[in-house]
Design a protein around this motif. Structure first.
Motif, PDB file in Angstrom:
ATOM      1  N   GLY A  56      -8.658  -0.319   3.524  1.00  0.00           N
ATOM      2  CA  GLY A  56      -8.849  -0.610   5.090  1.00  0.00           C
ATOM      3  C   GLY A  56      -8.390  -1.878   5.623  1.00  0.00           C
ATOM      4  N   LEU A  77      -4.428  -1.652   5.157  1.00  0.00           N
ATOM      5  CA  LEU A  77      -4.087  -1.073   6.627  1.00  0.00           C
ATOM      6  C   LEU A  77      -3.856  -1.792   7.796  1.00  0.00           C
ATOM      7  N   ASN A  78      -5.062  -2.443   8.150  1.00  0.00           N
ATOM      8  CA  ASN A  78      -5.225  -3.302   9.297  1.00  0.00           C
ATOM      9  C   ASN A  78      -4.377  -4.402   9.262  1.00  0.00           C
ATOM     10  N   ALA A  80      -8.361  10.079   4.623  1.00  0.00           N
ATOM     11  CA  ALA A  80      -8.002   9.067   5.532  1.00  0.00           C
ATOM     12  C   ALA A  80      -8.940   7.666   5.628  1.00  0.00           C
ATOM     13  N   ALA A  81      -8.432   6.816   5.882  1.00  0.00           N
ATOM     14  CA  ALA A  81      -8.858   5.377   5.822  1.00  0.00           C
ATOM     15  C   ALA A  81      -9.876   5.265   6.626  1.00  0.00           C
ATOM     16  N   SER A  82      -9.999   5.872   7.861  1.00  0.00           N
ATOM     17  CA  SER A  82     -11.157   5.825   8.671  1.00  0.00           C
ATOM     18  C   SER A  82     -11.156   7.204   9.441  1.00  0.00           C
ATOM     19  N   LEU A 128      -6.992   3.376  -1.128  1.00  0.00           N
ATOM     20  CA  LEU A 128      -7.109   4.388  -0.230  1.00  0.00           C
ATOM     21  C   LEU A 128      -7.315   5.633  -0.963  1.00  0.00           C
ATOM     22  N   PRO A 147      -3.650   9.818  14.446  1.00  0.00           N
ATOM     23  CA  PRO A 147      -3.968   8.625  14.021  1.00  0.00           C
ATOM     24  C   PRO A 147      -2.925   8.106  12.815  1.00  0.00           C
ATOM     25  N   ASP A 166      -3.796   7.015  10.092  1.00  0.00           N
ATOM     26  CA  ASP A 166      -4.727   6.583   8.884  1.00  0.00           C
ATOM     27  C   ASP A 166      -3.875   7.357   7.510  1.00  0.00           C
TER      28      ASP A 166
END
Length: 419
Positions: free
Chosen positions: A43, A46-47, A121-123, A209, A373, A375
Motif C-alpha cells: 500500500g 502504491l501511494n 486489491a490494495a484497499s 500486494l 478504483p 487498486d
C-alpha cells in the motif's frame, strides 16, 4: 534476463500469489497476520506512485501542448501529420468502447474471478459517485479552481486547464516562454525521477500486494489476469491490422510490399518493446522499400514516434474499462466520453515516459475520471510485459501507415517492385 524490471516484477507477482495461496491453505493465524502487515508495504508503494500523478500530468501536458503548437508552426506537412495523429488517437480511444462491447459479450468477466481479483486489491474499492448531469458535466469541464480540482483528483478539468495553459505559453515572448517551459520540464523530470525510484521497488511492492491477493483469493484470480492479458493483447493486434489496412487502402501501398517493408520493423518492435528504438529501421524501410522521400520521413516519422503511439488510447482506456467490468461499474455516456478524452490526452502527454511509468500515469487518470478504483493497477502492471509487446508492434505499424498516407501523391523516388 533477471536484469529486466518487467521480468522481476512478473516473478514477484507469481511468487506472491503462490505463497499467499499456500498461506491461506496451510498457515496458521500468526502467519496470516504477518502477511497482512507486510501487505501495508504494498500500500505504501502504491501511494508513492499515486502522489506523482497530478503534478506529472499537468507538467507534461503543458510542455507537450506547447511543443505541439510549435511543431504545427513549422509547416503544412507538420500540420497534416498532427491532424492524422489526432484522428488516429481519437479513433483508437473510440475503438476501446467498441472492443469492450464485442469482446466482453463473447468472453465476459467471470463473477467469481472478479470477486477473487477484487479481494486482493490494495484497499477497499471506492464506490462510484452519482453520475453527474450532462449540464453539470459541461459546466465543470473548465475548473473554477484548478488547485481544488487537483486536490480532488478531478482529472478531466485539470487536463482542460493544462491544455489552455500550454497554448497560452506559446503566445508569450520567447524568453518568457522558454522560462515557463523549462520550469515545467524540470517539474516533469523530477516527478519521473521519483516514479523511477518507486519502480525500482516494484518487485517488493507487487510481491507484498500479490501476497494479499493470494491470501484472500488463492489462485482463483489467475484466470481473470489471463482474461485481461488476452483482452488488451488481442485489441492491440486488431489495431495493428486496421493500420495496415489503412496503409494499403488510403496510402495505396501494395499489400505484399507493405508486409515486406514492415516485417523487419515489427520484429525489432517485438524484441525491443520500444518505438523509438525502431525509428532508424522505420526510416530505412520507408525510404528504401516504400520509396517515401526523405523530406517526408524526416518529419513525419519522428513526429509520429514522439506523439502517435496509436495503441495507447485504446490500451489505456481498455485497462480502465476492464477494471470497471471487474467492479461492476455501470458507466454513463458522459463518463464514456470523458474517459475517451482523457485517454487521448494522457496518451499524448505520456510519450516521453518509460513504459512502467507511463502505464500508471496514463491509466490512473482515466480510472479516476470514470470513478473506478486504481487498486488493481499494480497487479496488472506486473503482467503488462505481454500486452506491451503488441502495443509496440501496433505503434510502429501506425507510424509507418500515416507516413505512407502523407506520401500519397508525392513523387516516388525508389519504390521497389512487389516480390
Amino acid at each position: 534476463m533477471l536484469r529486466s524490471l518487467s521480468v522481476r516484477v512478473l516473478i514477484a507477482l507469481v511468487a506472491g500469489l503462490g505463497l499467499g495461496a499456500a498461506a491461506a491453505a496451510y498457515a496458521g493465524p500468526e502467519v496470516k497476520r504477518a502477511i497482512e502487515l507486510f501487505e501495508s508495504v504494498g500500500g505504501l508503494w502504491l501511494n508513492s506512485l499515486r502522489m506523482t500523478v497530478v503534478p506529472l500530468i499537468f507538467a507534461i501536458l503543458v510542455t507537450g501542448v506547447s511543443g505541439v503548437a510549435d511543431a504545427a508552426a513549422t509547416g503544412r506537412l507538420a500540420v497534416r501529420t498532427l491532424v492524422l495523429i489526432l484522428i488516429c488517437m481519437t479513433g483508437s480511444a473510440l475503438f476501446a468502447l467498441v472492443w469492450q462491447i464485442g469482446f466482453y459479450a463473447v468472453w465476459p468477466v467471470d463473477p467469481h474471478g472478479a470477486l477473487a481479483l477484487k479481494a486482493g486489491a490494495a484497499s477497499a474499492p471506492e464506490l462510484l459517485k452519482a453520475a453527474p448531469k450532462l449540464t453539470d458535466f459541461i459546466k465543470n469541464l473548465a475548473p473554477s479552481n484548478p488547485i481544488k480540482a487537483a486536490s480532488e483528483d478531478s482529472i478531466l478539468p485539470l487536463v482542460v486547464f493544462a491544455g489552455f495553459f500550454g497554448f497560452a505559453v506559446t503566445r508569450l515572448p520567447e524568453a518568457r516562454r522558454r522560462a515557463v517551459t523549462e520550469l515545467f520540464e524540470s517539474i516533469a523530470e523530477a516527478m519521473v525521477t521519483i516514479v523511477r525510484w518507486v519502480l525500482q521497488a516494484a518487485p517488493i511492492g507487487v510481491f507484498a500486494l500479490a501476497l494479499g491477493v493470494g491470501l484472500r483469493a488463492g489462485v482463483a484470480a489467475a484466470p481473470e489476469i489471463i482474461h485481461y492479458m488476452a483482452s488488451i493483447s488481442l485489441g492491440n493486434i486488431a489495431i495493428g491490422l486496421v493500420m495496415a489496412l489503412v496503409a494499403v487502402t488510403l496510402g495505396r501501398v501494395p499489400a505484399g510490399l507493405w508486409v515486406r517493408a514492415t516485417a523487419p520493423v515489427q520484429v525489432a518492435a517485438f524484441a525491443t518493446q520500444s518505438s523509438l528504438a525502431c525509428l532508424p529501421a522505420m526510416v530505412e524501410r520507408s525510404r528504401d522499400d516504400l520509396g517515401i522521400p526523405d523530406r517526408i520521413t524526416g518529419l513525419s516519422l519522428p513526429l509520429a514516434v514522439a506523439l502517435l503511439r496509436v495503441t495507447g488510447p485504446f490500451a489505456n482506456y481498455a485497462v480502465a474499462l476492464f477494471v470497471a467490468q471487474v467492479y461492476g461499474v455501470h458507466l454513463t455516456p458522459g463518463l464514456y466520453a470523458a474517459g475517451a478524452f482523457v485517454a487521448v490526452a494522457t496518451s499524448l502527454a505520456a510519450v516521453s515516459l518509460p513504459g512502467q511509468v507511463s502505464f500508471f500515469f496514463s491509466i490512473a487518470p482515466i480510472c479516476v475520471t470514470l470513478g473506478v478504483p486504481v487498486d488493481l493497477l499494480p497487479i496488472l502492471i506486473a503482467v503488462e510485459v505481454i500486452p506491451d509487446i503488441f502495443r509496440t508492434i501496433g505503434n510502429v505499424t501506425g507510424d509507418m501507415a500515416i507516413t505512407a498516407i502523407l506520401a500519397r501523391g508525392e513523387p516516388v523516388e525508389a519504390r521497389a517492385a512487389v516480390a
